[in-house]
Every structure is written in C-alpha cells, then in structure tokens.
Design a protein around this motif. Sequence first.
Motif, PDB file in Angstrom:
ATOM      1  N   VAL B 145       0.848  -1.136  -0.098  1.00 56.07           N
ATOM      2  CA  VAL B 145      -0.147   0.043   0.024  1.00 56.07           C
ATOM      3  C   VAL B 145       0.936   1.232  -0.075  1.00 56.07           C
ATOM      4  O   VAL B 145       1.939   1.314   0.457  1.00 56.07           O
ATOM      5  CB  VAL B 145      -0.814   0.099   1.299  1.00 56.07           C
ATOM      6  N   PRO B 146       0.676   2.212  -0.240  1.00 56.13           N
ATOM      7  CA  PRO B 146       1.115   3.604  -0.576  1.00 56.13           C
ATOM      8  C   PRO B 146       1.068   4.203   0.768  1.00 56.13           C
ATOM      9  O   PRO B 146       1.999   5.094   0.986  1.00 56.13           O
ATOM     10  CB  PRO B 146       0.223   4.448  -1.705  1.00 56.13           C
ATOM     11  N   ALA B 147      -0.053   4.051   1.606  1.00 53.02           N
ATOM     12  CA  ALA B 147      -0.019   4.914   2.631  1.00 53.02           C
ATOM     13  C   ALA B 147      -0.497   3.829   3.895  1.00 53.02           C
ATOM     14  O   ALA B 147      -1.105   2.749   3.842  1.00 53.02           O
ATOM     15  CB  ALA B 147      -0.975   6.081   2.796  1.00 53.02           C
ATOM     16  N   ILE B 385      -7.354  11.856   7.825  1.00 57.85           N
ATOM     17  CA  ILE B 385      -7.252  12.783   6.673  1.00 57.85           C
ATOM     18  C   ILE B 385      -5.882  13.289   6.017  1.00 57.85           C
ATOM     19  O   ILE B 385      -5.768  13.140   4.881  1.00 57.85           O
ATOM     20  CB  ILE B 385      -7.945  14.140   7.314  1.00 57.85           C
ATOM     21  N   ASN B 386      -5.011  13.055   6.743  1.00 56.51           N
ATOM     22  CA  ASN B 386      -3.591  13.289   6.243  1.00 56.51           C
ATOM     23  C   ASN B 386      -3.126  12.321   5.434  1.00 56.51           C
ATOM     24  O   ASN B 386      -2.409  12.722   4.490  1.00 56.51           O
ATOM     25  CB  ASN B 386      -2.750  13.699   7.430  1.00 56.51           C
ATOM     26  N   ALA B 387      -3.380  11.127   5.919  1.00 57.79           N
ATOM     27  CA  ALA B 387      -3.192   9.847   4.793  1.00 57.79           C
ATOM     28  C   ALA B 387      -3.715  10.058   3.468  1.00 57.79           C
ATOM     29  O   ALA B 387      -3.283   9.911   2.419  1.00 57.79           O
ATOM     30  CB  ALA B 387      -3.487   8.713   5.381  1.00 57.79           C
ATOM     31  N   GLY B 388      -4.861  10.421   3.390  1.00 53.73           N
ATOM     32  CA  GLY B 388      -5.813  10.836   2.296  1.00 53.73           C
ATOM     33  C   GLY B 388      -5.206  11.922   1.401  1.00 53.73           C
ATOM     34  O   GLY B 388      -4.975  11.910   0.092  1.00 53.73           O
ATOM     35  N   LEU B 389      -4.749  13.195   2.196  1.00 60.49           N
ATOM     36  CA  LEU B 389      -4.162  14.210   1.613  1.00 60.49           C
ATOM     37  C   LEU B 389      -2.861  13.818   1.011  1.00 60.49           C
ATOM     38  O   LEU B 389      -2.330  14.092  -0.126  1.00 60.49           O
ATOM     39  CB  LEU B 389      -4.066  15.217   2.452  1.00 60.49           C
ATOM     40  N   LYS B 392      -3.333  12.135  -2.324  1.00 59.43           N
ATOM     41  CA  LYS B 392      -3.735  13.165  -3.276  1.00 59.43           C
ATOM     42  C   LYS B 392      -2.563  13.960  -3.678  1.00 59.43           C
ATOM     43  O   LYS B 392      -2.798  14.625  -4.802  1.00 59.43           O
ATOM     44  CB  LYS B 392      -4.922  14.186  -2.813  1.00 59.43           C
ATOM     45  N   GLY B 393      -1.631  14.062  -3.024  1.00 55.65           N
ATOM     46  CA  GLY B 393      -0.427  14.758  -3.101  1.00 55.65           C
ATOM     47  C   GLY B 393      -0.847  16.218  -2.704  1.00 55.65           C
ATOM     48  O   GLY B 393      -0.372  17.240  -3.290  1.00 55.65           O
ATOM     49  N   GLU B 394      -1.502  16.385  -1.759  1.00 58.46           N
ATOM     50  CA  GLU B 394      -2.002  17.836  -1.445  1.00 58.46           C
ATOM     51  C   GLU B 394      -1.230  17.962  -0.165  1.00 58.46           C
ATOM     52  O   GLU B 394      -0.612  17.271   0.730  1.00 58.46           O
ATOM     53  CB  GLU B 394      -3.634  17.798  -1.197  1.00 58.46           C
TER      54      GLU B 394
END
Lengths: 460, 619
Positions: B145-147, B385-389, B392-394
């Motif tokens: 997995v990436p995160a 939330i930060n794993a999601g960001l 997304k590269g945000e």
Amino acid sequence: MYESTTIAAISTPPGEGGIGIVRISGAEALTIGAKILRHPSGKTIATWPERQVRLGIVVDQAGEPVDEVIYFYFRAPRSYTGEDVLEIQGHGGYQNLKKILTSILQAGARLAEPGEFTKRAFLNGRLDLTQAEAVIDLIRARTDLAQKVALKQLQGRLAQVIKEQEEKLLALLVPIEAALDFPEDEVPDLQRARALDEVSKVRRRLEQLLAQAERGIILRDAATVVIAGRPNVGKSSLLNQLLGEERAIVTPIPGTTRDFVAEIVDLEGVPVRLIDTAGVRQIDDPVEKAGVEKARQLMDGADLILAIFDAATPLTPEDHELIRFLSGKPALIILNKTDLPVKVRLEPLWAAFPQAHFLSVSALTGAGIGELKALVRQELIGTEGLEEQPVLVTRVRHKDAIAEALELLALVQQGLEEEWSEDLLAVNLRAALQALGQISGRSVSEEIINEIFAQFCIGK
Amino acid sequence: MREKYDVAVIGAGHAGCEAANATAKMGFKTLLLTINFNNIAFMPCNPSVGGPGKSHLVREVDALGGLIGRNTDRAHIQMRALNTQKGPAVRALRAQTDKHLYQQYMQQYLEMQPLITIRQGEVVALDRVKDLWRLTLSTGITFDVPAVVIATGTFLRGRVHIGPLSFPSGPQGQHPANALAEYLEAQGIKFKRFKTGTPARVRRRSLNFDAMIEQPGDCLSHGFSHWLPWNPRQPVSCWLTYTNEKTHAIIRNNLHLAPMYCGAITGIGTRYCPAIENKVVNFPERDRHQVFIEPEGLNTDEMYIAGLSSSLPEEIQDQFIRTVPGLEAVEIVRPGYAIEYDVIAPEQLQNNLAIRGWPGVFSAGQINGTSGYEEAAAQGIIAGINAGLYLKGEEPFTLGRNEAYIGVLIDDLVTKENNEPYRVMTSRAEFRLSLRQDNADLRLTEYGYRFKLITAEEYDCFQKKRQRIEKKLNYFNEHYITPGSAQAWRLKELTGVEVKQKTSLKQLLRMPQIQIADLWAIIDPAQEAPLEDEVVENFIKYEGYLEREAKMAARLAKMEEKKIPPDFDYSVVPNLSFEAREKLEKRRPATLGQAGRISGVSPADLSTLLIWISRSSKS
C-alpha cells in the motif's frame, strides 16, 4: 518577536545631543500619531504628507502639551522598517523623551524589543541579505544584554515581590482549574469571600509598585548630568571626585578636555551618566569650537547641569556667557576651589539662578563632595529616601505588564463580586499571571497542571 | 490476486476506526487490520465517553465528520451534563455507554462502508518496497500500500502486571503485538515505555446498592452528535461509594507487592488516572476516596469500579474491595491490572501525525503517548485525513491551537515533553472561550465538508443553522426594548431588570441577569431554539473575550505562518544556544510558532531562527 503590532522606542541614546528621536513603526503609526500630535495652533492633524518636516506639539492623554517637536512621516514600504513610520524629534532630555514615549505607548503602541526596528527592516526586505549576519549579532548582543539586565533585576526585590503575587494568584487559580477539569472529583468549592480578599491584597501590592514605577524608571535608565564651566574651573577634577578615580586628563592648561568624558556612576543609588564638557568659550581653534557647540547641545538635553564657578577668582566674561546660557535650565551652582581665598562676587549668580541650589566644594581636597552627591540625587528623584521604596519597577515594559495585570485582576474582582462563572475567573486570572510572567519569565501553564495533581487527588 | 488497497490502517480501536472512516470517505480503498475481529472499537477501560476537554474533542471529531459522537449517542445508557453552572467554556457532556453496543454499532457501520475492508491479522513487518509499504502478516500474507496509519494502542510489546505476576499481553487478555514493535525498532523507530491501568470488574448481583449513593443520569435534549437525531435512552444509574481507612491499611501493608512500588514497572504512569495504591501513598491525609460503580452494559452483569484501579495481586484486590460499603460480598469477574507498552518517542512525530522519515506512514492514538478514547479518535481522524491528502499529493492538514482542542492536543504532543500518557484538559487551551462545545461545527465543519467526511445533506443542514445564527445575531443588534413598553414591563417581571432608556436586545443580553430564553419569552417564543441560542448567547455575552482571544490568535498566526523547512540545517545558524539547537534538531518544529513552544528555545533563539529562515527561503 515578529508581530503585527505597532512599536515605538526612543531611538537616540539617552541624554546625548540637543534633540532626541522617538520612532513609531507599524500599521497603527498614523492612528497613534493623530492621537498624540497637534498642530502648533492646537488643531488636530488631518493630513500626513510623506517625508516632509512638520512642526507639531506632542500632547499627553489629557491633551496637555508635552513638548514642541518636529516630525516626519514615512509611508510603507518606503521607510527604514518598510512599515509606516512616524519619526518625532523632541528636545533631547531623557525625561522629556520619556514623556513623549509614554504618550505614544498610552495611545496604543507597544514598546519595541531590542533590535526590533532592525529586525522588521530585515523582514520587510529593507536590508539586503549580506547584512543578515550583522543583524543577528546585533539582536543577539542586545537581547543578551537586556537579558543580563533583566536577570540582575530578577535576582532582586522586584522579582521576589512579583513571585509572591504570582504564588498567591496561582494558589487561587489551581483549585478553580481543578474543579473545572475534574467536576466529578472531590475538589472544594471556590470560597468567593476568601478569594476576593486575596485578589485585593495582590492588587494593592501591584498598585504600590505601579505608583513607584515612574521613579524607578529614572533609576534604571540613568539620568544625564552635564558638568559645565569655563576652562580650568575644575570640571575634570570634580568628575574624578564623583567617579572616585582618575578618569579625565586633569591639567592646568585650558582646553585639555577635547573629548567628552561620559561615565555612568552610582550616586547614592541613582545611576547617573556624568558628562564632562569642553569649556564654553569663544576661540578660533575649530576643534575647540566644535566642542563648545556640542557642549551646548548636551546641556540642552541634560536632566541636570552642574555649573561650576571658580570661587577663588572674580567672574570672567566666559562665566557670564555661561550664566546667560544656563538661564532657565535645571542647574546646580557649584563654587569650586573653596580651599583658596574666596574672591568671587555671588550677587550676579543669585540674580541669575533664584531657584537653584548653591554649594561650595573643593574638587582638590574633596570637601563638599558628599553634600554634592546628596544634592544631585535629591534634584533628580526627590527627597524621599530609597529605604522607603523597597521595590522599584525600573523598566517601562515591566510597568506596562503590571498595569495589564492590574486591569485583569480588576475583572477577576468584579467577577468574584458579581458571581461570574468560574471559567471567566480562570481565564482572567490566567491572563493576569501571563502579564506578570512578562516580568518574571515564568510560564505557568504546565505549573498549573502539576499543581492540580499535586494538591488534589484526581482520578476515577 | 489479492485486492489492492490505497491505505492500510493497523488497529481497529478508537483511532483506527476514525482513520479508516476518513480515508474511505475521501475515496480511498482502505484495509482496516485488527488483531482480533471481535474487538473492534473495544473499550478496555471505563465504559464512558466525555467529560471536560474530552467532550470538546468528541464534538470536534463529530463536527469534522467522525464517528465517536454518533456512536456514543447510539450506544449511551446514561448521559450527564457537567459544569452546567461554571460557564460556557467548560460545559461538557459525559456518557456511560454499553460497551458491547458500542462495538457492535461501530463494526456494523464500518462494515457497511463500501471502501473499507476489515480483516483480522497481526502485522509483523512494514517494509519499503519501491514506492510502497509492504505489510506482512504473521500468517505470511502481504499487502502493498502507498499509505499506512499505525493505530496499535497499547498493543506494542504490551506487558500486563498483576502483583508479582507479569506476562506479555494486550489489554484485557488480548494478544500483544511484539513482532511489529521489534521490527519497527530495528528499522530505527525510537520507543519509550508508558504505563496505564484499569480496575477490577465485579459482578452486579454481588453488590449491595443500598449502601451506596445513586447517581442517576440527566434528561438532556441533545447528545454529542451534530448530525444524528437525538434519541435518549431510559437512563441507567451509576452508584457512588467510598473507600475508608481499612481499605487504605490493606493497600499500605501490601505495597511491596505492587509492581509500581517494587520496581517491576519501569513505564511512566498517569497522574489523572492513578492506581488506588498511588492515591493512598500520595494523599495520606485523605481518609476516603470516591468509588463510582458503573455498568459495563445493559445485557451484562459486569460492573466497572472507577477509582479502584490497581495492580496489586488479585487476592489483595479482593481483600481491599470488600472493605468498601456495598462491596462487602464482592465477586470479582476480572482483576485490575497495570499495562506497560511502547509509545513512539514524540520527536519522530510531525504535526500532521506523519512519522518523520517514513513517507506515507502516520500514527494515531495511544501509540503516540496519549490516553483516552476521545484523544485517540481525535488523532485518528486527523491521521486519516492526512493519509488521504498524502495520497492525493495535497498539503497536510493541521488545526491551530486557536481552532480546536484537537489542535491543542497534537501541538502539545509534538512540542512538549510528555512524561505520562497525555490527557486533554480545558486548562491546556489558551483560547478557552473560543473553543466551546456549542460552536464545534462552526469551527470545523467547513473542513469536514472540504474533505468529504461531511455529506452534502449534513453540510446543507449546517449552512442553514449557521444562517439562522447570523440572522439571530443581527436581530439582537437591530431590535430594541423601549422604556414603558409592554415588553419592558414583562422583562422587569421576568428578570427584575428595568429598562430606563431604549436598549438593544444585544445590550440586554450582555447583562448577567438576563438569559436569551427570557428575551424570546418576551419577544417571540417561536424563535427559541436552545442549541442555536446557546451559540448566539455565548457570542454576545462573551464578545469581549472572544475578541481578546482572536487578537492573541492573530499574533500566534503570524508565527505559525513562518514555516521551517523540514530539512532545515540548524547547524549553520550561528548564535543558537546549545540547548535550543539540540532540541530543535530533535523536534524539527514545522513552524516558528511551534519552535517557540519548545522548552529551552528562547526569544533570542527565535529571532535568530526567523532571520535565517527568511534568508534561506529568499536565496
């Protein structure tokens, strides 16, 4: 630190020069300017042309004139700091500049930190990068110096008194906080009557400190005392007597004191910057002439002038010139060389200085020097002894912090009387502690938590 | 070929559940791994949620679109309002929950999320394989997995102590995660040891409630959640009793058997949740301590005895519990114990809860050195939330100390030396009057909606509420009561306040004697709406304080805007004090504001730093 507030400070070293500069920098500079500056006619000032010299009057909170000044406005970003800057040039005496500064601070500016103007200039891109290291050194040096001074003071009585007040407030706050955070644990209810009593005690103590602050601030920042007199009247010898050691070059040849000698000396507990001047006389030597001009500027800015006359010779034309120049200035008249037969006529001096103290000394033998010290101190800070003033607030910043704490404690008191909810009591008490923390350097947030757990058995 | 996931969450406790929900809502396929499928959202300590500070966290997580508030509302069996008379900043809710219902509802909810896959398995390795993280389970299977979010609670090298007995264990007899801790340590993660504990559980039918004081619940018009319609249950009571000198004597005489006192435990315990041994030792002058008896659930005979947390031998626990009135005939269901576990040394944490040097790996909950379900949930949603960001590269998402208790919590974690499991407290917040329970949605729901944790319908509902509040604020500004009017008479009748000149409703509401309900009663009873009115009333009554806090916050923000590059080289900065340099290099604060909160960093150090950061960003 870097903030959005508007700052102000006296930008010239205390007491040197006929004029002194007070600088205001920040977004509120003009708002504050409008509050404290008036036209010479007394009208308020509506327009602020950029970079033009204007004549004005600085007024205090009550609208009373403080000083006649000239001022310049520099619009952001074309100023030293890159912010709106208002520069006010007043008459150079420290007392006077301090009054101007006080008006500015009361109008809403914050006293600048050491090096803060330079720092803002850098941050706003007004200094180039090669200057960065110099700026860092400067700030570091100034802050360290300020810290050393602060530390010295903190080891003293003021720190002790502030600490005692902090302890009292902390003792009040901890049970309130404990009850707020642990409502289901056994924390005793707030005793409002006792709390009120404690808060008023702390307030009274802080009010005392504040009342003494004015004099304390002179104590710390050294009053400027200029020694004046015609050549060879014994200025340097007198300076040496006051310093207690040989400092200036003392020779019987007139005009040997080419450079000014400025020394900070402790006169009976009052720090004084003593400045020896070149003799006031008209000669063609350009070096000497420049010295004479400088001496006059220094006297204009002095908190007190020690005017020395030779008791052993009649008054000379140079003496008369000095008498004319000193008229209306704060002066102490000293008759030197009283170890020799007295030949001077005192009437012209009495006529010229009806209010001044007269004192006979011998700078050679040291006779009368003790009285002179006592008199200087009395002229500068009044007759009350320092023994009656056990604690002195000696920095404007500390004074502001105490005033802020007092305002917040007034809210706490009102809250206790009017039964405000405990969260407001806690918030205001904490803010008051924070204000005192600006003096003591103490940060209470962790301490409060530690005390809660030390004092109360918390936990289900 | 196994399913591919975008993110793996290790641990399905209160942090893990929130993290998985957040990543899934953001659109990422999420693998939620639990060491035991039966124990999702398990409450190994007391069956309660909320209290001052903690209640604020629950409301905030809920306002962001998290789960703990809704789930507590659904599983509650008692709800109390705390600090009702102590001011708006500290008002709080506390719920007793049915532990089993809590788990059941949470599991049900997560299983219904199409993007979440829950799976039982113990992760034993976490390796970087190309741009991915390879999780290896003890059974040998792997996921790339990436995160990753690590939310392992007290499981890492967990060790339970009951008197002289000690054994490797997770909470309440669960399998500990030793292999993962060893693996991570070998990869360079630094750990420290913390300790926590829990009291015995006892059998309801063995208790004599006549000897105790009943603690009934309150009838409240709302629960924690902003979104779930409030559905109060018939409240179940708790019970209060006290220890006495006999209890204390037994404990004192057996201290040599307590692992905390005989040196068997090296981990650092908590001050706010102390074992009864500690209370007896630290407060010898106290002749009694409170004991709250709380039901573990509706359909169980197990009761929790809050206040008697202990790691003395079971035999001694049995002896001293019997000295407490009402507990004389006690039957212990399971003994109390202390548990030691690994926590990540905080200098490795960044304020988006990413682990420094481990791209895409985040951590949340007790592993970060906190205690409490609420603190775990708060970190879980932020890590999610930060794993999601990250995926997304945000830009990372962090909350300021002036925005939320969540911000206070995480900032404290990454800047302060914590020597015990961290618990949120209202006294830790500088902006207490701004960070209230009643305005959590006004502070945070915009963020929740931006990250898609808040649905369109919920957001619509929120916007309408916000508009109604604004309308009411305007109404109070623009409407007046005139002397001699019928309204003025009624106001005097109701509150004793006499209107002597035309006065705006806003000015009237500022008076301590007048409540918003009084004004509605006089003007327009139809407009009364307690939940919104609380916001309106607090905004008007405390405007001065809110302005003061806003000014303080603006000053703070200036410092927070000054970002310190993550790879900033402190060694090139001349003039930093030795202590400051050492701490800064260790902690690597994200902003100058954070740097200033690290103890040992002086204002002069900050000035120096400020200039060097400006310099390096310009060149």
